[in-house]
Write a protein that holds these residues in place. Structure first.
Motif, short mmCIF file in Angstrom:
data_model
loop_
_atom_site.label_atom_id
_atom_site.label_comp_id
_atom_site.label_asym_id
_atom_site.label_seq_id
_atom_site.Cartn_x
_atom_site.Cartn_y
_atom_site.Cartn_z
N ASP A 39 0.85 -1.19 0.00
CA ASP A 39 0.00 0.00 0.00
C ASP A 39 0.89 1.24 0.00
O ASP A 39 0.83 2.09 0.90
N LEU A 40 1.71 1.33 -1.03
CA LEU A 40 2.71 2.39 -1.15
C LEU A 40 2.12 3.65 -1.75
O LEU A 40 1.39 3.59 -2.75
N GLU A 41 2.42 4.78 -1.15
CA GLU A 41 2.03 6.07 -1.73
C GLU A 41 2.94 6.35 -2.93
O GLU A 41 4.16 6.18 -2.86
N ARG A 42 2.34 6.77 -4.03
CA ARG A 42 3.08 6.98 -5.27
C ARG A 42 2.83 8.38 -5.80
O ARG A 42 1.81 9.02 -5.49
N ASP A 43 3.77 8.86 -6.63
CA ASP A 43 3.61 10.18 -7.23
C ASP A 43 2.71 10.09 -8.46
O ASP A 43 2.15 9.03 -8.77
N GLY A 44 2.56 11.21 -9.17
CA GLY A 44 1.66 11.24 -10.31
C GLY A 44 2.05 10.32 -11.43
O GLY A 44 1.21 9.94 -12.27
N ALA A 45 3.32 9.92 -11.46
CA ALA A 45 3.80 8.98 -12.47
C ALA A 45 3.75 7.54 -12.00
O ALA A 45 4.24 6.64 -12.70
N GLY A 46 3.20 7.30 -10.80
CA GLY A 46 3.07 5.95 -10.28
C GLY A 46 4.31 5.42 -9.60
O GLY A 46 4.42 4.22 -9.35
N ARG A 47 5.24 6.31 -9.25
CA ARG A 47 6.50 5.87 -8.65
C ARG A 47 6.46 5.98 -7.13
O ARG A 47 5.97 6.96 -6.59
N ALA A 48 7.01 4.96 -6.48
CA ALA A 48 7.22 4.99 -5.03
C ALA A 48 8.68 5.30 -4.75
O ALA A 48 9.58 4.87 -5.50
N THR A 49 8.94 6.03 -3.66
CA THR A 49 10.31 6.40 -3.32
C THR A 49 10.57 6.15 -1.84
O THR A 49 9.78 6.57 -0.99
N VAL A 50 11.65 5.46 -1.56
CA VAL A 50 12.15 5.31 -0.19
C VAL A 50 13.42 6.14 -0.08
O VAL A 50 14.30 6.06 -0.93
N ARG A 51 13.50 6.95 0.99
CA ARG A 51 14.68 7.78 1.22
C ARG A 51 15.26 7.48 2.59
O ARG A 51 14.51 7.31 3.56
N VAL A 52 16.59 7.41 2.65
CA VAL A 52 17.27 7.29 3.92
C VAL A 52 18.37 8.34 3.94
O VAL A 52 19.15 8.46 2.99
N THR A 53 18.37 9.17 4.99
CA THR A 53 19.29 10.30 5.04
C THR A 53 20.09 10.29 6.34
O THR A 53 19.65 9.75 7.37
N ASP A 54 21.26 10.90 6.27
CA ASP A 54 22.13 11.09 7.42
C ASP A 54 22.07 12.57 7.77
O ASP A 54 22.77 13.38 7.15
N PRO A 55 21.26 12.97 8.74
CA PRO A 55 21.08 14.40 9.02
C PRO A 55 22.33 15.07 9.55
O PRO A 55 22.48 16.29 9.42
N ILE A 56 23.22 14.30 10.14
CA ILE A 56 24.44 14.87 10.70
C ILE A 56 25.38 15.31 9.59
O ILE A 56 26.01 16.36 9.66
N HIS A 57 25.46 14.51 8.52
CA HIS A 57 26.39 14.80 7.44
C HIS A 57 25.71 15.38 6.20
O HIS A 57 26.38 15.73 5.24
N GLY A 58 24.37 15.45 6.21
CA GLY A 58 23.65 16.07 5.11
C GLY A 58 23.68 15.28 3.81
O GLY A 58 23.59 15.86 2.73
N THR A 59 23.77 13.95 3.93
CA THR A 59 23.78 13.08 2.75
C THR A 59 22.64 12.08 2.84
O THR A 59 21.98 11.95 3.87
N GLY A 60 22.42 11.37 1.74
CA GLY A 60 21.39 10.36 1.74
C GLY A 60 21.36 9.58 0.45
O GLY A 60 22.11 9.87 -0.49
N THR A 61 20.48 8.59 0.42
CA THR A 61 20.31 7.73 -0.75
C THR A 61 18.83 7.44 -0.91
O THR A 61 18.11 7.24 0.07
N ALA A 62 18.38 7.45 -2.17
CA ALA A 62 16.97 7.18 -2.47
C ALA A 62 16.86 6.02 -3.43
O ALA A 62 17.77 5.74 -4.21
N MET A 63 15.72 5.34 -3.36
CA MET A 63 15.42 4.26 -4.30
C MET A 63 14.00 4.48 -4.81
O MET A 63 13.08 4.71 -4.03
N VAL A 64 13.84 4.39 -6.14
CA VAL A 64 12.58 4.69 -6.80
C VAL A 64 12.20 3.53 -7.71
O VAL A 64 13.06 2.96 -8.38
N TRP A 65 10.89 3.20 -7.76
CA TRP A 65 10.42 2.16 -8.67
C TRP A 65 8.95 2.41 -9.00
O TRP A 65 8.28 3.20 -8.35
N ASP A 66 8.46 1.72 -10.02
CA ASP A 66 7.09 1.95 -10.47
C ASP A 66 6.14 0.89 -9.94
O ASP A 66 6.49 0.06 -9.09
#
Length: 305
Positions: free
Chosen positions: A218-245
């Motif tokens: 039951d993933l929330e998706r954008d207007g193009a049907g894509r789901a995105t998971v984001r994981v960020t490191d707030p201390i260092h200001g970096t992160g990585t995302a994964m996107v799929w349809d």
């Protein structure tokens, strides 16, 4: 090893560098401007903990390695003996054939040959490519045999947000439902709403000490049907995302709590978009059935934040 080494293939583009193995089509390394986006492993090291594995023709676990399809019961090798399951498919430890290798892409192929445990012939082709948008994976599966074939697929990267400990990372997981599992075998029990549970990351917040090894849907998706998971490191200001349809309605999340391997525990967050949930060969939920000659396509993208 360099790009000409037949055991692995290096691709570069848009600031991204990836190293893909011929064995299992595993992603051994992925960086952006030198920053690791996944937990990798050494060139001479056997793939630990399924890091970067390509998982097909089923994701996750099959209970007791046993399933029935079209009225016939089949028994798969149990390769997770401590839980009595068949884990992560049939192609993560077999050689793949090179189809094409350029500076920024590599395409590999592998055919699952019929055996008693899986008497279906499925031809797989995977293309890995890098550009300014990220590290893209595209998969095609074609039923090359004469029998209908059950099928599912997922990747197995452990994403890295930054140098801070995983407990400090912030996870955004737009999933309303979690598949609960048995504590001993991690086999499916029931789908439950994440609201009010430790697994509700629809609003991004720190992982803390929560332990996750569950499938979500039951993933929330954008207007193009894509789901995105984001994981960020707030201390260092970096992160990585994964996107799929929408071809992957599920995602497995794993905080890599490995009590028997303390040196590997909580080094990264496994994010595994899946075409079907665990044990789908038995439950049938979202299981892909390929008719002879039919093709299924899916894919995902990992990018730096």
């Amino acid at each position: 090893m360099n790009r000409t080494d037949p055991s692995e293939y290096r691709i570069e583009g848009g600031g991204y560098t990836a190293v893909v193995l011929a064995l299992g089509a595993a992603v051994r390394e992925l960086t952006h401007d030198g920053r690791p986006l996944v937990v990798g492993f050494g060139a001479q090291e056997a793939m630990p903990n399924f890091r970067g594995a390509f998982v097909a023709p089923w994701p996750n676990r099959i209970e007791d390695g046993r399933y029935a399809f079209d009225g016939v019961t089949h028994e798969l090798p149990v390769n997770e003996p401590e839980r009595g399951t068949a884990l992560h498919g049939l192609v993560f430890d077999v050689p793949w054939t090179l189809v094409e290798h350029t500076g920024s892409s590599v395409t590999l192929a592998c055919t699952i040959e019929p055996v008693a445990a899986y008497p279906f012939e499925v031809a797989l082709e995977v293309r890995f490519a890098v550009d300014a948008q990220g590290f893209r994976t595209s998969i095609t599966a074609t039923n090359a045999g004469s029998l209908r074939a059950p099928y599912g697929v997922c990747p197995h990267p452990y994403l890295v947000a930054g140098p801070s400990p995983l407990n400090d990372w912030v996870l955004e997981l737009p999933a309303a439902t979690v598949l609960t599992v048995t504590p001993d075998r991690l086999l499916p029990v029931a789908k439950e709403a994440v609201a009010g549970t430790p697994f509700d990351f629809r609003t991004a917040h720190a992982l803390g000490d929560v332990q996750i090894d569950h499938a979500f849907t039951d993933l929330e998706r954008d207007g193009a049907g894509r789901a995105t998971v984001r994981v960020t490191d707030p201390i260092h200001g970096t992160g990585t995302a994964m996107v799929w349809d929408g071809s992957c309605p599920w995602v497995q999340i794993h905080t890599a709590d490995l009590p028997l391997k303390p040196e590997s525990t909580r080094l990264g967050l496994a994010v595994e978009p899946m075409t079907c949930p665990p044990d789908a060969f038995n439950t049938g939920e979202d299981l892909i059935v390929l008719d002879p000659g039919a093709t299924h396509r899916t894919g995902w993208t990992i990018s730096a934040l």
